[in-house]
Write an enzyme that holds these catalytic residues in place. Structure first.
Site, mmCIF file in Angstrom:
data_model
loop_
_atom_site.group_PDB
_atom_site.id
_atom_site.type_symbol
_atom_site.label_atom_id
_atom_site.label_comp_id
_atom_site.label_asym_id
_atom_site.label_seq_id
_atom_site.Cartn_x
_atom_site.Cartn_y
_atom_site.Cartn_z
ATOM 1 C CG HIS A 81 -0.401 0.025 2.542
ATOM 2 N ND1 HIS A 81 0.031 1.178 3.148
ATOM 3 C CD2 HIS A 81 -0.164 -0.974 3.430
ATOM 4 C CE1 HIS A 81 0.484 0.894 4.357
ATOM 5 N NE2 HIS A 81 0.392 -0.411 4.561
ATOM 6 C CG ASP A 83 -2.768 4.207 2.726
ATOM 7 O OD1 ASP A 83 -2.301 3.128 2.306
ATOM 8 O OD2 ASP A 83 -3.716 4.250 3.538
ATOM 9 C CG ASP A 114 2.721 0.505 7.937
ATOM 10 O OD1 ASP A 114 2.341 -0.096 6.918
ATOM 11 O OD2 ASP A 114 1.929 0.896 8.820
ATOM 12 C CD GLU A 148 -3.129 -1.434 5.649
ATOM 13 O OE1 GLU A 148 -3.311 -2.373 6.431
ATOM 14 O OE2 GLU A 148 -2.663 -0.343 6.020
ATOM 15 C CD GLU A 149 -1.571 2.311 7.585
ATOM 16 O OE1 GLU A 149 -2.310 1.918 8.488
ATOM 17 O OE2 GLU A 149 -0.387 1.961 7.473
ATOM 18 C CD GLU A 176 1.361 -3.752 5.968
ATOM 19 O OE1 GLU A 176 2.193 -2.934 6.350
ATOM 20 O OE2 GLU A 176 0.176 -3.464 5.740
ATOM 21 C CG HIS A 386 0.668 2.758 12.611
ATOM 22 N ND1 HIS A 386 -0.676 2.481 12.699
ATOM 23 C CD2 HIS A 386 1.034 2.317 11.385
ATOM 24 C CE1 HIS A 386 -1.091 1.893 11.586
ATOM 25 N NE2 HIS A 386 -0.056 1.780 10.766
HETATM 26 C C1 LIG Z 1 -9.723 -3.382 10.050
HETATM 27 S S1 LIG Z 1 -9.279 -2.221 8.819
HETATM 28 C C2 LIG Z 1 -8.019 -1.267 9.576
HETATM 29 C C3 LIG Z 1 -6.682 -1.652 9.163
HETATM 30 C C4 LIG Z 1 -5.596 -1.165 10.061
HETATM 31 N N1 LIG Z 1 -4.360 -1.489 9.444
HETATM 32 C C5 LIG Z 1 -3.202 -0.992 9.850
HETATM 33 O O1 LIG Z 1 -2.995 -0.466 10.916
HETATM 34 C C6 LIG Z 1 -5.762 -1.772 11.448
HETATM 35 O O2 LIG Z 1 -6.441 -1.152 12.292
HETATM 36 O O3 LIG Z 1 -5.248 -2.839 11.749
HETATM 37 ZN ZN LIG Z 2 0.901 -1.285 6.429
HETATM 38 ZN ZN LIG Z 3 -0.065 0.767 8.974
#
Ligand SMILES: CSCC[C@H](NC=O)C(=O)O
Ligand SMILES: [Zn+2]
Ligand SMILES: [Zn+2]
Length: 427
Positions: A81, A83, A114, A148-149, A176, A386
């Site tokens: 991804h 973003d 990430d 994705e985020e 990932e 993050h």
């Molecule tokens: C359930 S969709 C959200 C996706 C998100 N992904 C990365 O942090 C996460 O909260 O895990």
């Molecule tokens: Zn990611």
């Molecule tokens: Zn992430």
């Protein structure tokens, strides 16, 4: 080991990574068009066809293609991804989009772990394989997805429903993973299922001095106690070393809402008639999710305490064949053996495969029954996704490219499908 100690070709590789990192793709306003232009330019520079598909306007999905000599065989999808998550600028040592390299060779940027590293490593591995005149038997696709985020609804979800996706005939997906603070890489064969709930208690309001039963806040507090005990029981298994992070249920309160606002804050002598709290819950893919849902209904938000609960967007817990959303990591899955051996051949070491504790777009592919491995080749690296001051060391990044060279070579050359060991060993 800083940039001046790199060969000129490695220095160019690092500089391309820096360019990708320098494009601000942080949510909620990622610069998707600039990223699409950059990726298409990269594809052209290694003579690969590419397209930017806007399944949703303003959110290009970039697909790069390297056709195999037998395009009828199931293909390989190298997924990432584009973003990244938001950042707090005052908490960073360097601008999160400067991709500054410090004297230790650490590259600081939002997305360095990430997961712009992985997306660019795929491209660099393909660049080297092309330069070595390697010919893939199976077709290879590189996908660079938006959103994705924020849940992937306008990215991966649209892609897997598309005609383009069907035409690719994908057999296996790489996505990932996480950095490993140790020498061995981590690898993921599944991820926890996300369940988000809001629970609400209602009750009679009353004077702030009165003790009476069934107030909204009292009923919510009983739930909080119960949920906290459950949370501790899960966390204790991790602390005792009995379970890994992805093998227990996590539940964390992410908001709470109650009270009557006043000009100075909240009215302090009225007990509210409504009290709410929200939870992020993650469940291992093989856990009994129905028993958790019963626990929520019976103990966390029982109607007998004037409570209700609602789930936020409940995704499936099984694939289209009714199987749990996990990828096999035994010899019944030839892609697992190939991956393991390819990493080992490139000098990489793996930990035992794990369940990814959070969510990624991998779930959209696993829901179709496709094998997916979560792998981000970052060894001896603190887990900073993050987090403030996210970085990746340039040597670690370069070593990761050699892992993907080995993996792509093995995957793209794989002839048999269905585990004929003998014919595989002859290759
Ligand atoms: C359930 S969709 C959200 C996706 C998100 N992904 C990365 O942090 C996460 O909260 O895990
Ligand atoms: Zn990611
Ligand atoms: Zn992430």
């Amino acid at each position: 080991s800083h940039s001046s100690s790199l060969s000129s070709s490695d220095a160019e590789t690092i500089s391309r990574f820096q360019h990708y990192l320098q494009i601000n793709t942080s949510q909620p306003t990622p610069n998707y068009h600039q990223v699409a232009d950059f990726l298409i330019f990269q594809a052209k520079s290694i003579s690969l066809e590419s397209q930017a598909i806007e399944f949703v306007q303003g959110k290009p999905f970039v697909l790069i293609q390297w056709l195999g000599t037998n395009p009828n065989l199931p293909s390989i999808l190298l997924y990432s991804h584009t973003d990244v998550v938001p950042f707090e600028p005052e908490k960073w040592k360097y601008d999160p989009f400067s991709a500054h390299i410090d004297q230790n060779g650490n590259i600081y940027a939002r997305g360095s772990q990430d997961m712009k590293c992985v997306g660019m490593q795929y491209l660099e591995a393909v660049r080297r394989l092309k330069a070595s005149l390697f010919q893939p038997l199976r077709s290879i696709y590189l996908a660079f997805s938006p959103d994705e985020e924020i849940g992937g609804q306008d990215g991966a979800a649209k892609f897997v429903e598309s005609e383009v996706f069907k035409s690719l005939n994908i057999g296996v997906v790489l996505d990932e993973g996480l950095a490993s603070p140790e020498e061995n890489y981590r690898i993921f064969y599944g991820e926890r299922i996300s369940r988000r709930i809001g629970i609400t208690a209602t009750g009679e309001p009353g004077h702030g001095s009165r003790l009476y039963d069934n107030s909204a806040a009292e009923n919510l507090m009983k739930s909080l106690e119960t949920i906290r005990r459950f949370r501790a029981s899960q966390f204790d298994m991790i602390k005792a070393g009995l379970k890994k992070e992805g093998e227990v249920v996590s539940v964390n309160m992410v908001y709470s809402k109650a009270g009557t606002p006043s000009p100075t804050g909240f009215v302090m002598n009225v007990q509210p008639s409504k009290a709410e709290a929200g939870f992020d819950i993650r469940v291992p893919p093989t856990a009994d999710i129905e028993s958790l849902e019963r626990r929520i209904a019976d103990e966390w938000a029982p109607a007998s305490r004037n409570m209700t609960f609602q789930f936020v967007r409940k995704g499936p817990v099984h694939d289209v064949f009714g199987n749990p959303l996990i990828t096999k990591t035994n010899s019944s899955n030839p892609w697992w053996d190939l991956l393991k051996d390819a990493i080992q051949m490139a000098g990489g070491k793996l930990q035992q495969p794990e369940i990814f504790p959070a969510s990624s777009d991998a779930r959209f592919f696993r829901q179709l029954g496709l094998p997916v491995f979560g792998f981000s080749p970052m060894e001896n690296t603190p887990i900073l996704l993050h987090d403030h001051n996210e970085f990746l060391n340039q040597e670690v990044y370069l070593k990761g490219i050699t892992m993907y060279e080995s993996i792509i070579r093995a995957y793209a050359s794989y002839v048999e499908f269905g585990g004929n060991k003998e014919s595989k060993d002859e290759m």
